[in-house]
Scaffold this active site. Structure first.
Site, PDB file in Angstrom:
ATOM      1  N   LYS A  13       0.836  -1.210   0.000  1.00  0.00           N
ATOM      2  CA  LYS A  13       0.000   0.000   0.000  1.00  0.00           C
ATOM      3  C   LYS A  13       0.871   1.259   0.000  1.00  0.00           C
ATOM      4  O   LYS A  13       0.597   2.212  -0.719  1.00  0.00           O
ATOM      5  CB  LYS A  13      -0.931   0.026   1.226  1.00  0.00           C
ATOM      6  N   ARG A  88      -9.651   0.198   8.846  1.00  0.00           N
ATOM      7  CA  ARG A  88      -9.139  -1.129   9.198  1.00  0.00           C
ATOM      8  C   ARG A  88     -10.211  -2.008   9.830  1.00  0.00           C
ATOM      9  O   ARG A  88      -9.971  -3.179  10.073  1.00  0.00           O
ATOM     10  CB  ARG A  88      -8.075  -0.996  10.275  1.00  0.00           C
ATOM     11  N   ARG A 127      11.799  -6.201   5.381  1.00  0.00           N
ATOM     12  CA  ARG A 127      11.541  -4.764   5.217  1.00  0.00           C
ATOM     13  C   ARG A 127      12.316  -3.959   6.258  1.00  0.00           C
ATOM     14  O   ARG A 127      12.453  -4.370   7.407  1.00  0.00           O
ATOM     15  CB  ARG A 127      10.044  -4.506   5.368  1.00  0.00           C
ATOM     16  N   ARG A 162      11.305  -2.205  12.082  1.00  0.00           N
ATOM     17  CA  ARG A 162      10.276  -1.737  13.018  1.00  0.00           C
ATOM     18  C   ARG A 162      10.046  -2.767  14.107  1.00  0.00           C
ATOM     19  O   ARG A 162      10.145  -3.953  13.857  1.00  0.00           O
ATOM     20  CB  ARG A 162       8.957  -1.518  12.253  1.00  0.00           C
ATOM     21  N   ARG A 173      -0.191  -9.459  13.241  1.00  0.00           N
ATOM     22  CA  ARG A 173      -0.776  -8.416  12.382  1.00  0.00           C
ATOM     23  C   ARG A 173      -1.536  -9.038  11.207  1.00  0.00           C
ATOM     24  O   ARG A 173      -2.587  -8.544  10.820  1.00  0.00           O
ATOM     25  CB  ARG A 173       0.310  -7.471  11.862  1.00  0.00           C
TER      26      ARG A 173
HETATM   27  P1  AMP Z   1       0.666   0.020   9.352  1.00  0.00           P
HETATM   28  O1  AMP Z   1       1.931   0.772   9.139  1.00  0.00           O
HETATM   29  O2  AMP Z   1      -0.476   0.557   8.519  1.00  0.00           O
HETATM   30  O3  AMP Z   1       0.820  -1.471   9.195  1.00  0.00           O
HETATM   31  O4  AMP Z   1       0.218   0.280  10.880  1.00  0.00           O
HETATM   32  C1  AMP Z   1       1.045  -0.091  11.944  1.00  0.00           C
HETATM   33  C2  AMP Z   1       0.199  -0.259  13.203  1.00  0.00           C
HETATM   34  O5  AMP Z   1      -0.474   0.971  13.518  1.00  0.00           O
HETATM   35  C3  AMP Z   1      -0.910  -1.293  13.097  1.00  0.00           C
HETATM   36  O6  AMP Z   1      -0.447  -2.623  13.360  1.00  0.00           O
HETATM   37  C4  AMP Z   1      -1.881  -0.796  14.153  1.00  0.00           C
HETATM   38  O7  AMP Z   1      -1.413  -1.094  15.466  1.00  0.00           O
HETATM   39  C5  AMP Z   1      -1.791   0.716  13.995  1.00  0.00           C
HETATM   40  N1  AMP Z   1      -2.765   1.233  12.994  1.00  0.00           N
HETATM   41  C6  AMP Z   1      -2.492   1.831  11.801  1.00  0.00           C
HETATM   42  N2  AMP Z   1      -3.605   2.192  11.172  1.00  0.00           N
HETATM   43  C7  AMP Z   1      -4.628   1.813  11.971  1.00  0.00           C
HETATM   44  C8  AMP Z   1      -6.057   1.893  11.870  1.00  0.00           C
HETATM   45  N3  AMP Z   1      -6.656   2.436  10.812  1.00  0.00           N
HETATM   46  N4  AMP Z   1      -6.785   1.383  12.898  1.00  0.00           N
HETATM   47  C9  AMP Z   1      -6.215   0.836  13.987  1.00  0.00           C
HETATM   48  N5  AMP Z   1      -4.883   0.708  14.147  1.00  0.00           N
HETATM   49  C10 AMP Z   1      -4.089   1.201  13.149  1.00  0.00           C
END
Ligand code: AMP
Length: 215
Positions: A13, A88, A127, A162, A173
């Site tokens: 994404k 999400r 990554r 990360r 995740r």
């Molecule tokens: P990402 O970089 O999008 O994978 O997000 C990393 C982490 O941030 C996720 O594993 C969640 O803990 C949190 N997060 C990001 N976006 C959301 C969302 N829309 N709703 C809830 N948690 C989020």
């Protein structure tokens, strides 16, 4: 363009968003990037979100909707936006509908990036991400390493793994995605907004989106 990008962690994404923003000046809005920035800066939001993120759990919907309500009203969204990692959950998608109606914004499409789990696992464990919260450039130790090991090509900050990209957190995740986020595909399909792209190449995804939007 005004798009939602759905897809599991590691589906591409972020990479696709960066390619699309270069086409028409739309902005990428990544709730993950915003949250990581808040954690690093030690803000109230960051303190509330940190433990959920580290465990690979979702941050509560009310915190996320607060972020999005503010972000979508910033002037740079007028040229369009790519929502990366939001919504999400079904409650977030429902709250987004209300918010977009109120702001008089109409989405062009919801793109679902479909990538096999083995590919996701391989991408996520290899990554690496720039630690500078204003940069967050993404690297991959196999396919796109930084020119100097451990140093961001763009801003010179350390490039790190990360702490939610350990095998355990990644697996959590992906499970969280399947349970809470995957149902959004049928939510948007019922509304006739879903565009499913089966692809492991970000260039092919961008080409399919351009064709769909007549660009
Ligand atoms: P990402 O970089 O999008 O994978 O997000 C990393 C982490 O941030 C996720 O594993 C969640 O803990 C949190 N997060 C990001 N976006 C959301 C969302 N829309 N709703 C809830 N948690 C989020």
């Amino acid at each position: 363009m005004k798009l939602i990008l759905l897809g599991a962690p590691g589906a591409g994404k972020g990479t696709v968003s960066k390619l699309l923003t270069a086409l028409d000046g739309s902005v990428q809005i990544s709730t993950g990037d915003i949250l990581r920035g808040a954690v690093k800066d030690g803000t109230e939001l960051g303190k509330k979100a940190q433990a959920f993120m580290k465990a690979g759990d979702l941050v509560p919907d009310d915190l996320i909707m607060g972020i999005m309500e503010e972000r979508l009203q910033q002037p740079d969204c007028a040229n369009g936006f790519l929502l990366d990692g939001f919504p999400r959950t079904i409650p977030q998608a429902e709250a987004l509908e209300v918010l977009l109606d109120r702001l008089n914004i109409k989405l062009d499409a919801v793109v679902d990036l479909d990538v096999p789990r083995e590919v996701l696992l391989d991408r996520l464990t290899t990554r690496r991400t720039c630690s500078n919260s204003d940069c967050q450039e993404i690297y991959n130790i196999k396919s796109k390493p930084p020119k100097v090991e451990g140093v961001c090509d763009k801003c010179g900050s350390p490039v790190i793994q990360r702490d939610d990209e350990t095998e355990e957190a990644i697996s959590k995740r992906l499970d969280t995605y399947n349970e809470k986020t995957a149902p959004l595909a049928s939510f948007y399909e019922k509304q006739g907004k879903l565009m499913k792209v089966n692809s492991t190449s970000s260039d092919a995804v961008v080409a399919a989106i351009k064709q769909k939007l007549g660009m």
